[in-house]
Design an enzyme around this catalytic site. Sequence first.
Site, PDB file in Angstrom:
ATOM      1  N   SER A  19     -19.073  91.952  70.270  1.00 23.71           N
ATOM      2  CA  SER A  19     -18.333  90.701  70.132  1.00 23.71           C
ATOM      3  C   SER A  19     -17.560  90.677  68.819  1.00 23.71           C
ATOM      4  CB  SER A  19     -19.289  89.507  70.177  1.00 23.71           C
ATOM      5  OG  SER A  19     -18.575  88.347  69.800  1.00 23.71           O
ATOM      6  N   HIS A  38     -15.538  92.393  73.355  1.00 20.83           N
ATOM      7  CA  HIS A  38     -15.795  91.024  73.800  1.00 20.83           C
ATOM      8  C   HIS A  38     -15.066  90.061  72.864  1.00 20.83           C
ATOM      9  CE1 HIS A  38     -18.381  88.006  75.828  1.00 20.83           C
ATOM     10  NE2 HIS A  38     -18.470  87.405  74.636  1.00 20.83           N
ATOM     11  N   ASP A  47     -14.307  86.164  72.074  1.00 25.97           N
ATOM     12  CA  ASP A  47     -14.802  84.808  72.318  1.00 25.97           C
ATOM     13  C   ASP A  47     -13.722  83.777  72.014  1.00 25.97           C
ATOM     14  OD1 ASP A  47     -17.672  85.123  73.049  1.00 25.97           O
ATOM     15  OD2 ASP A  47     -17.705  86.195  71.141  1.00 25.97           O
ATOM     16  N   MET A  73     -12.816  79.959  71.895  1.00 28.26           N
ATOM     17  CA  MET A  73     -13.476  78.642  71.814  1.00 28.26           C
ATOM     18  C   MET A  73     -12.448  77.579  71.467  1.00 28.26           C
ATOM     19  SD  MET A  73     -16.946  79.576  69.762  1.00 28.26           S
ATOM     20  CE  MET A  73     -17.797  81.148  69.976  1.00 28.26           C
ATOM     21  N   HIS A 110     -14.180  86.063  76.892  1.00 37.48           N
ATOM     22  CA  HIS A 110     -15.170  85.042  77.255  1.00 37.48           C
ATOM     23  C   HIS A 110     -14.600  83.691  76.849  1.00 37.48           C
ATOM     24  CE1 HIS A 110     -19.464  83.318  76.279  1.00 37.48           C
ATOM     25  NE2 HIS A 110     -18.913  82.725  77.318  1.00 37.48           N
ATOM     26  N   MET A 162     -14.792  80.006  76.307  1.00 37.97           N
ATOM     27  CA  MET A 162     -15.649  78.820  76.143  1.00 37.97           C
ATOM     28  C   MET A 162     -14.717  77.643  75.914  1.00 37.97           C
ATOM     29  SD  MET A 162     -18.490  80.794  73.911  1.00 37.97           S
ATOM     30  CE  MET A 162     -17.320  82.114  73.652  1.00 37.97           C
ATOM     31  N   MET A 217     -25.722  83.366  79.628  1.00 40.84           N
ATOM     32  CA  MET A 217     -25.809  83.134  78.186  1.00 40.84           C
ATOM     33  C   MET A 217     -27.275  83.104  77.772  1.00 40.84           C
ATOM     34  SD  MET A 217     -22.783  82.988  76.910  1.00 40.84           S
ATOM     35  CE  MET A 217     -23.306  82.565  75.242  1.00 40.84           C
ATOM     36  N   GLY A 225     -22.114  82.858  66.705  1.00 43.51           N
ATOM     37  CA  GLY A 225     -22.818  84.130  66.635  1.00 43.51           C
ATOM     38  C   GLY A 225     -24.084  83.978  65.806  1.00 43.51           C
ATOM     39  N   GLY A 226     -24.923  84.988  65.863  1.00 43.29           N
ATOM     40  CA  GLY A 226     -26.083  85.047  64.990  1.00 43.29           C
ATOM     41  C   GLY A 226     -27.231  84.117  65.337  1.00 43.29           C
ATOM     42  N   ASP A 240     -25.307  87.615  76.859  1.00 48.01           N
ATOM     43  CA  ASP A 240     -24.559  87.335  75.628  1.00 48.01           C
ATOM     44  C   ASP A 240     -25.336  86.327  74.799  1.00 48.01           C
ATOM     45  OD1 ASP A 240     -22.654  86.820  73.681  1.00 48.01           O
ATOM     46  OD2 ASP A 240     -21.224  85.848  75.035  1.00 48.01           O
ATOM     47  N   GLY A 241     -25.676  86.752  73.562  1.00 46.75           N
ATOM     48  CA  GLY A 241     -26.349  85.855  72.634  1.00 46.75           C
ATOM     49  C   GLY A 241     -27.666  86.412  72.149  1.00 46.75           C
ATOM     50  N   GLY A 242     -27.718  86.770  70.873  1.00 47.54           N
ATOM     51  CA  GLY A 242     -28.972  87.237  70.289  1.00 47.54           C
ATOM     52  C   GLY A 242     -29.412  88.604  70.785  1.00 47.54           C
ATOM     53  N   GLY A 279     -22.849  90.801  68.954  1.00 50.50           N
ATOM     54  CA  GLY A 279     -21.935  90.503  67.860  1.00 50.50           C
ATOM     55  C   GLY A 279     -22.537  90.857  66.527  1.00 50.50           C
TER      56      GLY A 279
HETATM   57  C1  DX5 Z   1     -21.554  82.908  71.326  1.00 49.53           C
HETATM   58  C2  DX5 Z   1     -20.628  83.989  71.800  1.00 49.53           C
HETATM   59  C3  DX5 Z   1     -21.166  85.341  71.607  1.00 49.53           C
HETATM   60  C4  DX5 Z   1     -21.483  85.694  70.174  1.00 49.53           C
HETATM   61  C5  DX5 Z   1     -22.717  86.492  70.210  1.00 49.53           C
HETATM   62  O1  DX5 Z   1     -21.229  81.703  71.871  1.00 49.53           O
HETATM   63  O2  DX5 Z   1     -20.340  83.845  73.182  1.00 49.53           O
HETATM   64  O3  DX5 Z   1     -20.365  86.344  72.213  1.00 49.53           O
HETATM   65  O4  DX5 Z   1     -20.481  86.412  69.520  1.00 49.53           O
HETATM   66  O5  DX5 Z   1     -23.130  86.760  68.919  1.00 49.53           O
HETATM   67  P1  DX5 Z   1     -24.560  87.363  68.579  1.00 49.53           P
HETATM   68  O6  DX5 Z   1     -24.633  88.704  69.292  1.00 49.53           O
HETATM   69  O7  DX5 Z   1     -24.561  87.458  67.118  1.00 49.53           O
HETATM   70  O8  DX5 Z   1     -25.586  86.415  69.131  1.00 49.53           O
HETATM   71 ZN    ZN Z   2     -19.346  85.571  74.146  1.00 51.64          ZN
END
Ligand code: DX5
Ligand code: ZN
Length: 220
Positions: free
Chosen positions: A8, A31, A33, A35, A64, A66, A135, A142-143, A173-175, A195
């Site tokens: 990401s 990837h 994102d 938003m 992606h 959002m 998700m 992120g993070g 996606d996520g963590g 990410g």
């Molecule tokens: C969060 C995004 C993710 C994000 C993931 O809403 O959709 O793609 O970058 O980041 P990590 O891998 O750090 O959780």
């Molecule tokens: Zn994402």
Amino acid sequence: MGIQISPSMLSADFGHLAAEAERVKNADWLHVDVMDNHFVPNLTLGVPVVERLAAVSQTPLDCHLMIEDPDRWAPAYVEAGASSVTFHVEAAAAPVRLARELRAKGARAGMALRPATPVEPYEDLLAELDMLLIMTVEPGFGGQKFLDLCLPKIRTARQLIEKHGGETWLQVDGGVSLETIERCAEAGADVFVAGSAVYSADDPDKMVAELRARAEEAAR
Ligand code: DX5
Ligand code: ZN
């Protein structure tokens, strides 16, 4: 297709996106994102940035979205050069029509579910989708810490996908990190977004390879 890794760019340096893309040559996808500060409480980038990144990147873009009203905005990301475009079902007015439009424009069509959105109501849509995104954090940042409560949904999604021919990719996606990727792979995910795990590593490209190896091991 086997295991695929999609780093990401949200965790990359936005001042050097082209160079950051170059740092993960092992990646199957980048990837991106998008938003809009309405669907999620954060604002990132839009069509003009995707267009330039698609033009300079060797790796295909996995966008992606959002955003609210993806029915209106998502097709523009295909025109901007994204190879895969994922919208959130919670925001889409007509997900089937939108998925068909994305495919007709030449992209892979993806549909994302927030952690509290169940997968079962969408079983009949799977044939319309090239990818389902589960998700594993609340979208927006992120993070964040991986939500284990999403694992049963990944398993259910894998069963439903197999029941319908096994063609739809299952993305998480996520963590996702070296610590959590095995759980996701065992549950049936095959496309992994990461990410912070990738871009906070000393060697992001090596981290992509390590994540892939760990997921392949767990999927066996
Ligand atoms: C969060 C995004 C993710 C994000 C993931 O809403 O959709 O793609 O970058 O980041 P990590 O891998 O750090 O959780
Ligand atoms: Zn994402």
